[in-house]
Enzyme design. Sequence first.
Site, PDB file in Angstrom:
ATOM      1  N   GLU B 299      59.903  97.648  87.708  1.00 12.49           N
ATOM      2  CA  GLU B 299      60.289  98.446  86.541  1.00 12.49           C
ATOM      3  C   GLU B 299      61.522  99.306  86.821  1.00 12.49           C
ATOM      4  O   GLU B 299      61.570 100.477  86.450  1.00 12.49           O
ATOM      5  CB  GLU B 299      59.121  99.332  86.099  1.00 12.49           C
ATOM      6  CG  GLU B 299      57.906  98.530  85.669  1.00 12.49           C
ATOM      7  CD  GLU B 299      56.776  99.395  85.126  1.00 12.49           C
ATOM      8  OE1 GLU B 299      56.172  98.967  84.139  1.00 12.49           O
ATOM      9  OE2 GLU B 299      56.531 100.476  85.679  1.00 12.49           O
ATOM     10  N   ARG B 332      52.777  99.382  96.764  1.00 12.46           N
ATOM     11  CA  ARG B 332      52.188  98.896  95.523  1.00 12.46           C
ATOM     12  C   ARG B 332      52.552  97.435  95.264  1.00 12.46           C
ATOM     13  O   ARG B 332      53.710  97.038  95.396  1.00 12.46           O
ATOM     14  CB  ARG B 332      52.633  99.748  94.332  1.00 12.46           C
ATOM     15  CG  ARG B 332      51.976 101.114  94.344  1.00 12.46           C
ATOM     16  CD  ARG B 332      52.412 101.917  93.155  1.00 12.46           C
ATOM     17  NE  ARG B 332      51.480 101.879  92.040  1.00 12.46           N
ATOM     18  CZ  ARG B 332      51.817 101.616  90.795  1.00 12.46           C
ATOM     19  NH1 ARG B 332      53.049 101.276  90.477  1.00 12.46           N
ATOM     20  NH2 ARG B 332      50.925 101.659  89.832  1.00 12.46           N
ATOM     21  N   ARG B 344      54.167  87.067  83.369  1.00 12.42           N
ATOM     22  CA  ARG B 344      54.233  88.291  84.159  1.00 12.42           C
ATOM     23  C   ARG B 344      52.986  88.470  85.019  1.00 12.42           C
ATOM     24  O   ARG B 344      53.046  89.053  86.105  1.00 12.42           O
ATOM     25  CB  ARG B 344      54.404  89.495  83.225  1.00 12.42           C
ATOM     26  CG  ARG B 344      54.751  90.766  83.970  1.00 12.42           C
ATOM     27  CD  ARG B 344      54.950  91.920  83.008  1.00 12.42           C
ATOM     28  NE  ARG B 344      54.020  92.999  83.286  1.00 12.42           N
ATOM     29  CZ  ARG B 344      53.846  94.056  82.513  1.00 12.42           C
ATOM     30  NH1 ARG B 344      54.537  94.172  81.384  1.00 12.42           N
ATOM     31  NH2 ARG B 344      53.003  94.996  82.839  1.00 12.42           N
ATOM     32  N   ASP B 373      48.112  95.164  83.746  1.00 13.38           N
ATOM     33  CA  ASP B 373      48.401  96.595  83.828  1.00 13.38           C
ATOM     34  C   ASP B 373      47.315  97.429  83.155  1.00 13.38           C
ATOM     35  O   ASP B 373      47.553  98.016  82.108  1.00 13.38           O
ATOM     36  CB  ASP B 373      49.760  96.889  83.180  1.00 13.38           C
ATOM     37  CG  ASP B 373      50.228  98.300  83.449  1.00 13.38           C
ATOM     38  OD1 ASP B 373      49.688  98.941  84.375  1.00 13.38           O
ATOM     39  OD2 ASP B 373      51.134  98.768  82.737  1.00 13.38           O
ATOM     40  N   GLU B 401      45.655 105.433  79.615  1.00 14.54           N
ATOM     41  CA  GLU B 401      46.884 104.980  78.970  1.00 14.54           C
ATOM     42  C   GLU B 401      46.614 103.931  77.901  1.00 14.54           C
ATOM     43  O   GLU B 401      47.218 103.949  76.836  1.00 14.54           O
ATOM     44  CB  GLU B 401      47.826 104.402  80.035  1.00 14.54           C
ATOM     45  CG  GLU B 401      49.062 103.727  79.464  1.00 14.54           C
ATOM     46  CD  GLU B 401      49.983 103.149  80.548  1.00 14.54           C
ATOM     47  OE1 GLU B 401      49.677 103.308  81.736  1.00 14.54           O
ATOM     48  OE2 GLU B 401      51.014 102.550  80.177  1.00 14.54           O
TER      49      GLU B 401
END
Lengths: 720, 720
Positions: B299, B332, B344, B373, B401
């Site tokens: 990212e 990570r 992805r 995610d 989230e």
Amino acid sequence: MLVSLLAMAPCAHAEDGYDLWLRYRLLPARWLATYRPVVTELVPGAHSPTLDIAQSELSRGLGGLLGTTPPIATQLTHDGGVIFGTPQSSPVIARLALDLPSVGTEGYVIRSLTVEGHPVTVIAATRDVGVLYGAFQFLRLLQTERPLEHLDIRSGPRVQRRILDHWDNLDRTVERGYAGESIWDWHKLPDYLDPRYVDYARACASVGINGMVPNNVNSSAFSLTTPYLYKLAALADVMRPYGLRVYLTARFSAPIEIGGLKTADPLDPQVRQWWQVKVEEIYGLIPDFGGFLIKANSEGQPGPQDYGRSHADGANLFADALKPHGGIVMWRAFVYSQQQPDDRAKQAYDEFVPLDGKFHDNVILQVKNGPLDFQPREPFHPLFGAMTRTPLMLEVQITKEYLGFATHLVYLGPLFEEVLRSDTQAGGKGSTVAKVVDGSLFQQPLTGMAGVANIGSDRNWSGSEFDQANWYVFGRLAWDPMRSSRDIAEEWTRMTFSNDPDFVTPVVGMMMGSRAAAVDYMTPLGLHHQMARDSHYGPGPWVSGGSRADWTSVYFNRADAGGIGFDRTGQGSNAVSQYAPPVAAEFDNLKRTPENLLLWFHHLPWDYKLASGRTLWDELVIHYTHGVQAVSDMRHTWAGLAGKIDAQRYREVSTFLGIQQKEAQWWRDASIAYFQTFSQRPLPAGYAPPEHGLKYYEGLCFPYAPGHAPLPESCSSTRQ
Amino acid sequence: MLVSLLAMAPCAHAEDGYDLWLRYRLLPARWLATYRPVVTELVPGAHSPTLDIAQSELSRGLGGLLGTTPPIATQLTHDGGVIFGTPQSSPVIARLALDLPSVGTEGYVIRSLTVEGHPVTVIAATRDVGVLYGAFQFLRLLQTERPLEHLDIRSGPRVQRRILDHWDNLDRTVERGYAGESIWDWHKLPDYLDPRYVDYARACASVGINGMVPNNVNSSAFSLTTPYLYKLAALADVMRPYGLRVYLTARFSAPIEIGGLKTADPLDPQVRQWWQVKVEEIYGLIPDFGGFLIKANSEGQPGPQDYGRSHADGANLFADALKPHGGIVMWRAFVYSQQQPDDRAKQAYDEFVPLDGKFHDNVILQVKNGPLDFQPREPFHPLFGAMTRTPLMLEVQITKEYLGFATHLVYLGPLFEEVLRSDTQAGGKGSTVAKVVDGSLFQQPLTGMAGVANIGSDRNWSGSEFDQANWYVFGRLAWDPMRSSRDIAEEWTRMTFSNDPDFVTPVVGMMMGSRAAAVDYMTPLGLHHQMARDSHYGPGPWVSGGSRADWTSVYFNRADAGGIGFDRTGQGSNAVSQYAPPVAAEFDNLKRTPENLLLWFHHLPWDYKLASGRTLWDELVIHYTHGVQAVSDMRHTWAGLAGKIDAQRYREVSTFLGIQQKEAQWWRDASIAYFQTFSQRPLPAGYAPPEHGLKYYEGLCFPYAPGHAPLPESCSSTRQ
């Protein structure tokens, strides 16, 4: 009994400052003996939301202070009753001759009387909110250990609109906020009402604040969209019974941004229609909506000048929309054009004096205390006294953008008092700013005072215990601008910490000297705007360059080999001419200018001799040093007070005083290091040189200092 | 007596959630009678910072629960003593045969024994921190009203590193935070230590969390500068006696940004030298510093691939610098390249499996629970089981989230349990993710579990009362990944609210069903990543365009006239091949794929028949509707619990459930409205159509939704 007592122990939270000055802790035994016979029962008037609040506050307060909650009586039955209400709500009060109209619609009367053969205390007012104010005043008497006999208190506010301006963004960041994020949780409104909203309203009402603007003057048009108006209405419902009206900042370009119009021209019929409809929508949701606060054509905000219109055209656009509903426009005079001025301090006057008389009658001009921007010391704003046909409200900054954030102990009462007592001489001697603000000088029917709030989500509300005093003193001075800031400091200290004179006297002493100390270690002798760029955290007298000169320190200090100071005399920018002739003459004259404003008005050589006989350079160094010493003295005083209050708040103040001393030293050392490059003079004998060289101070950088939008890490390469 | 009792009344703050599950309120009389004889005195070992904390927690807890604080005895004198310490600190414990080594360095033993003729309870451990954990467990027994007789508890953590990751920025914003701003006040550190830091450490220790990363994985190099390291050291000093080590995220490009180097190439000697010196500096200030957590080449973050190096090269750079000091690297695995991938979900596996065996032994790879995610439901991450020579730690997201922020009641225990119990079949049947995480499957000596914290400055820490349970269950599962999330829910409910079975049973029921409800109203049947762009607040199945396709909803739902779902079988992206063959075969086979993951692995026609005999379209609508109904049922259940707990927390939960129901309906209606444009089919009989048309839902826009950086008001023109 033992068990139930101990069962409460886990509830006994540490003193964390949340209770503010409304702590209501048990009084010493001798006061219990004095007060209890005088407060035996509460005799309320008929129910109303506000009277119910007054009753519950009296129950809570008296219960805490006296250790027993007085019973509620529907009728007076005992000696020592406390009767409270309005003539409409209380038959007893209706029968008494209290001359309530003379204290106004928000005032109250507290009197010791004999009613039906019983000695009683009466708290009475024309409207419910006055009763609430009176209830808080009555509690204050007990909190500060004042006699309750022979009471004959008559009090009404001298200023109509007593308003907190929150510079809070919709994402909960707070511009120039040092107490955590905004308490307004817009995302969860209107459904979720944080219990904190009620405690905010209680605190405001307890000092007579009667309005609040929850959103930033650098406004988002989103706050005017329907979903946000529902959120605002939910807040207004919480505030209303506490006597607080909500206002809103309005973004001038909202008709374009959320209305889909092509223009925001204040004379365009579609624009006028759009605002009229928007205002009707607001009043449909919030019948007592207060009105708009508007920052236009200032620091990049849109405004009427974008369309070749005047500030009066802009303000009147909103005034006309609000007028049918009883709303007002607070139009900020803090404007300066995008163009480089000869003297930024002159701009508001130049813009607005020609417009005097052109504003509609529900417009009030909101003027900062000084002509620049909430500096540690400024002369009073020249607009005060210069506009005779326009109501002016005073805006002060409670949040300490320029006075050390949350960790410096700086009580702002003396600053507020200084400006209120400044004599504009506009109507002859005694034409104080206070008389402009309370409307008496020019017979203005619309009056107001606004404070930029220092409130956030920090548990103690204001970021530090002592910053609570700045919220408090704002409210108390807005109620009565002629009160003594020292009296208010004492009152606050007693309510917040202790009535012990061995605590109160030194602490009030600290508070009263604290603003002068900050002026000394930051910007002595009339210097101003010498802080770091953007964040305003710490010293930055070397700040120069950037997008505009009048956002830099060098623009204001004008230091060079020849001297220091901004020449605003007739030989310079002639800003002095904006004051009434006798004041102008004083400021224009080097010998008559108060020494604490010397470099505001004059550019002087380093060797200029001051009244002390010392040179300007030496006096500067001495003042800086004195400021640091004053903080050191405060620490010493505070160290002697250990054990006199609870440990948690004591420790926080101690820690913050330690930070303040470090930062005061930093201010002194950095300023001296910088100015010495021009003065080229040694420090007076016995004065220590700066701890580091100038490069060190210039290299310091704090991209995450609170209170401003995050910056790119532009300064990171200089740091390890 | 009356007076002093009432004097405490003002201290009795409302239940505002601050005390978390450590409330220690007085127990009912029958339990007092049971417990008091068993807890008559505390017999501590010798003083140490951690043992002193254990003692003060026992005093506070027992004092609250039992209504009397047991006296501290230096020697055992009574029946009912509670002896606690280590063999080194307590001579009594040193003489007992407790087999302490078998519970490990952090474990504890709690036993009912007879010592010197007295029946006693012993809380013993090899190290002080084990004693603290045991003290919390002992208190938990009383808090949950368990018997204290015949105790024989032996417990040690099955996972070594049990860590909270705070995605907190240095300016106190929190990425994906829904509980207010960061509790870490970097600006006032190192001088000011917010008392909240201690309560944070207490809460963490009470559930066995032993590490914390206070800064965001999207890291600022500033956190590595010397001033920030001093701040971190001050935090570490607070955390240390509670058994919490601090770690730090490290920005890969820091050598350039704050080191003045030209490169951050992990093989460059200057870079290696720079990190070595930096690490030495850190250990000079924090001798027990835990190590680095690093997000690289993901990212937009910098990383080793910027220099043509591998993730192993990058991780080993830090590992080598940390190794001499005992620090570790948590690297990570959540990486994906800037280039558009075919899927992805496959990227982490593709990147890291080839590197298995190339990481130095103090590197642990931090792998999210699923391949995408933190969605409401994902299959387990294919890296679990696929890397046999690299330690893998599990990363879960405690902050919601993708699960309704703070206002949706969603207990994450079942989600965490689901992944931990997933069978990778990598070493045959029973090769659960839990066995990868606890190191037993591949004999990994380094183990860990990380949770992205949901903690902020909100008074209740987590934004809602029920979100505290997610912090709690993370800690408890990290201690023992095989525990039942239902048991933990019950334990938490009893400690946090009430032991009343009429409260506990329905509330645990609500909690256990809540995650399934959220999956249903958000992303049923294996759908994923269907939320609004950026903020992830509310539904956005139509989200498309933008800078990369794999940040859009349409990329993941693949809805068209022909059907819906992401084909990850051998005919599609073949992501199934990343699992062990038996698992891959299952996911590849439409009939064997669990229905709750159907559309994760398969693209299916709208009329595809599910096990129920209904079409996919009908089942989708039914699932969405069922999710909303489940929230409605929770509201109904909660409404029946009025009066069983305090008013303030009751009301907050009620309000939030109301918000949740509105938003669940919004999710359902918007999703159905969108997908119906492709399915072109009617809703099943009896199912209400969406309240609004699709345009309405597409037009909604919330630029100030919490948890992400403020956005430009790009959507404002559509709104009034």
